[in-house]
Design an enzyme around this catalytic site. Structure first.
Site, PDB file in Angstrom:
ATOM      1  N   GLY A 103      32.089   7.352-102.852  1.00 48.52           N
ATOM      2  CA  GLY A 103      31.754   8.148-101.679  1.00 48.52           C
ATOM      3  C   GLY A 103      30.246   8.365-101.605  1.00 48.52           C
ATOM      4  O   GLY A 103      29.493   7.502-101.139  1.00 48.52           O
ATOM      5  N   GLY A 104      29.800   9.512-102.093  1.00 53.74           N
ATOM      6  CA  GLY A 104      28.389   9.911-101.989  1.00 53.74           C
ATOM      7  C   GLY A 104      27.399   8.814-102.377  1.00 53.74           C
ATOM      8  O   GLY A 104      26.426   8.565-101.649  1.00 53.74           O
ATOM      9  N   SER A 128      32.985  11.006-107.889  1.00 52.41           N
ATOM     10  CA  SER A 128      31.663  11.226-108.494  1.00 52.41           C
ATOM     11  C   SER A 128      31.210  10.068-109.381  1.00 52.41           C
ATOM     12  O   SER A 128      30.515  10.278-110.382  1.00 52.41           O
ATOM     13  CB  SER A 128      31.641  12.550-109.277  1.00 52.41           C
ATOM     14  N   HIS A 186      43.597   8.971 -98.331  1.00 51.70           N
ATOM     15  CA  HIS A 186      42.510   9.672 -99.032  1.00 51.70           C
ATOM     16  C   HIS A 186      42.853  11.162 -99.121  1.00 51.70           C
ATOM     17  O   HIS A 186      43.448  11.721 -98.192  1.00 51.70           O
ATOM     18  CB  HIS A 186      41.197   9.461 -98.276  1.00 51.70           C
ATOM     19  N   ASN A 234      32.950   4.250 -99.407  1.00 50.76           N
ATOM     20  CA  ASN A 234      33.566   5.072 -98.357  1.00 50.76           C
ATOM     21  C   ASN A 234      32.478   5.959 -97.759  1.00 50.76           C
ATOM     22  O   ASN A 234      32.079   6.944 -98.367  1.00 50.76           O
ATOM     23  CB  ASN A 234      34.686   5.923 -98.996  1.00 50.76           C
ATOM     24  N   TRP A 235      32.012   5.566 -96.576  1.00 45.67           N
ATOM     25  CA  TRP A 235      30.902   6.313 -95.967  1.00 45.67           C
ATOM     26  C   TRP A 235      31.362   7.631 -95.342  1.00 45.67           C
ATOM     27  O   TRP A 235      30.550   8.421 -94.889  1.00 45.67           O
ATOM     28  CB  TRP A 235      30.216   5.446 -94.902  1.00 45.67           C
ATOM     29  N   LYS A 236      32.660   7.836 -95.265  1.00 44.03           N
ATOM     30  CA  LYS A 236      33.227   9.046 -94.655  1.00 44.03           C
ATOM     31  C   LYS A 236      32.600   9.290 -93.271  1.00 44.03           C
ATOM     32  O   LYS A 236      32.285   8.343 -92.574  1.00 44.03           O
ATOM     33  CB  LYS A 236      33.046  10.242 -95.578  1.00 44.03           C
ATOM     34  N   GLU A 243      41.952   8.686-107.547  1.00 49.01           N
ATOM     35  CA  GLU A 243      40.844   9.587-107.231  1.00 49.01           C
ATOM     36  C   GLU A 243      41.257  11.025-107.529  1.00 49.01           C
ATOM     37  O   GLU A 243      41.834  11.702-106.660  1.00 49.01           O
ATOM     38  CB  GLU A 243      40.493   9.483-105.744  1.00 49.01           C
ATOM     39  N   GLY A 284      33.338  14.261-104.869  1.00 45.66           N
ATOM     40  CA  GLY A 284      32.205  14.978-104.286  1.00 45.66           C
ATOM     41  C   GLY A 284      31.771  16.200-105.075  1.00 45.66           C
ATOM     42  O   GLY A 284      31.014  17.030-104.565  1.00 45.66           O
ATOM     43  N   GLU A 317      41.158  13.690 -98.641  1.00 46.48           N
ATOM     44  CA  GLU A 317      40.649  14.477 -97.510  1.00 46.48           C
ATOM     45  C   GLU A 317      41.579  14.369 -96.308  1.00 46.48           C
ATOM     46  O   GLU A 317      41.701  15.311 -95.523  1.00 46.48           O
ATOM     47  CB  GLU A 317      39.216  14.034 -97.155  1.00 46.48           C
TER      48      GLU A 317
END
Ligand code: PEP
Length: 257
Positions: A237-238, A216, A98, A9-11, A170, A176, A100
């Site tokens: 993600g990251g 994470s 998600h 997930n590159w957000k 998640e 994150g 977010e």
């Protein structure tokens, strides 16, 4: 055997040129050291890059997903992107719900359920996200919270398309933050989700459902997480923004599962 899935997930990261470089690097590393054929890799870039990523990843068997879609079918919804638009671009997956989106864009269980239905109508595999926040975990309400989210998402799914759903657990406190769930915490929740799904759709359905862990996850903790019997992969993600890390995670699936 269930599908093993690694989704990135590159957000809202990377310019167009940076995204091109990243997908080139991922494709290059995969061509040098391919992942096992039973591992499906999905990249979810920002909307404007979907077509470019789809074209550049064709050669290396990477699937492409969006990070969101509209709960509406079509019409006067400025700024929205519909499931039909995505499927007309051969985008086969979409992250839905998600945390977010729940936190910053007010997505409720009802909106998320409507988005899942839109995705399924267009034969897009929804990667449905669920998970508790820190207060909910610390007050021991994590199972209750996740149950409510999962039941809302699965309510009223078209029976012939329900098999397409992928669930990502998640925990919000892990997203994150660098604070990953322990393999035991992940396994416990994944097994719980699988039971919920079995209750609604039957044992066989639940056995075939892929449940991903997200929060994470990185090259140093992925293998332990992926070893757990009910953890079928990850939503990253990251660490999906660095080709080397993402590829290391892709090579962290156990052989014998
Ligand atoms: C995510 O946002 O889906 C996620 C898992 O992020 P991170 O890996 O950065 O915690």
């Amino acid at each position: 055997m269930r599908d093993k899935i690694l989704a990135g997930n590159w957000k809202m990261n990377k310019t167009f040129g940076e995204a091109e470089e990243l997908i080139d690097e991922i494709a290059d590393q995969l061509s040098k050291k391919p992942v096992n054929s039973d591992v499906q890799i999905i990249i979810c870039p920002p909307f404007p890059y979907l077509e470019m990523i789809r074209d550049l990843s064709e050669e290396c068997d990477i699937q492409v997903g969006a990070q969101n879609l509209s709960q509406f079918e079509a019409g006067a919804y400025t700024g929205e992107v519909s499931a039909a638009m995505l499927s007309s671009m051969q985008i086969g997956y979409c992250i839905i719900g998600h945390s977010e989106r729940r936190q910053y864009f007010g997505e409720t269980d009802e909106i998320i359920a409507a988005k899942i239905k839109q995705a399924l109508n267009e034969d897009i595999f929804p990667i449905f996200c669920c998970g508790e926040n820190l207060t909910e975990r610390e007050s021991g309400r994590h199972f209750e919270v996740v149950q409510k989210q999962v039941e809302a998402a699965l309510s009223d799914l078209p029976a012939d398309k329900a098999y397409m759903i992928i669930i990502a657990y998640e925990p919000v406190w892990a997203i994150g933050t660098g604070k990953v769930a322990s393999p035991e915490q992940a396994q416990e929740m994944h097994a719980f989700i699988r039971k919920l799904v079995a209750y609604k759709f039957g044992e066989e359905f639940a056995e075939n459902l892929s449940i991903l862990y997200g929060g994470s996850c990185n090259p140093s903790n992925a293998a332990e997480l992926f070893k757990q019997p009910d953890v079928d992969g990850g939503l990253i993600g990251g660490a999906s923004l660095k080709a080397a890390d993402f590829i290391k995670i892709a090579h962290s699936f156990p052989e014998d599962k």
